[in-house]
Scaffold this motif. Structure first.
Motif: not given
Length: 133
Positions: A49-58, A25-34
């Motif tokens: 936001k519930y597990d920092s080992a999970r990431k999403m890259l766009i 669920n993309e809304s559960d991710y927080v932008l940390v770097k651009t």
């Protein structure tokens, strides 16, 4: 009174432990770097936001449209990896689990700009079979 307080404590404690989250669920991710180049966003890194080992890259094309979007867990691809063309249309999607590809699907629009010159006139190219006479 103690029983009620203890029961309430157990209800809250076990209620919080049993929360199931949708990792994708993309809304559960927080932008940390651009990352950007020449004033244009090149890619964005999000952390779950519930597990920092999970990431999403766009990743983005130069025109600002999404080039690709994928999820990872502990550095390995996990979940869907979507690839888009320069117009923002989905061109491929792969599914991963713990770094291993589970499935792959490509989407494309046939190129109608290709023509065949036959018998003195231009004809549309539809398939390899249309080349046979």
């Amino acid at each position: 009174m103690r029983r009620i307080a203890f029961s309430l404590f157990l209800l809250v404690f076990f209620g919080c432990m049993n929360k199931h989250h949708n990792f994708y669920n993309e809304s559960d991710y927080v932008l940390v770097k651009t990352d950007s180049f020449n004033g244009k966003v090149d890619r964005e890194l999000y952390v779950y936001k519930y597990d920092s080992a999970r990431k999403m890259l766009i990743n983005y094309w130069d025109n600002g449209k999404v080039m690709g979007k994928g999820f990872s867990y502990k550095g390995q691809l996990d979940g869907s990896l979507n690839v888009y063309d320069m117009d923002g249309k989905l061109s491929a999607t792969d599914s991963f689990s713990k770094g291993k590809k589970i499935s792959s699907k490509e989407f494309f629009t046939p190129d109608t700009s290709v023509k065949i010159f036959r018998n003195g006139k231009m004809e549309p190219f539809t398939s390899i079979d249309s080349l046979k006479q």
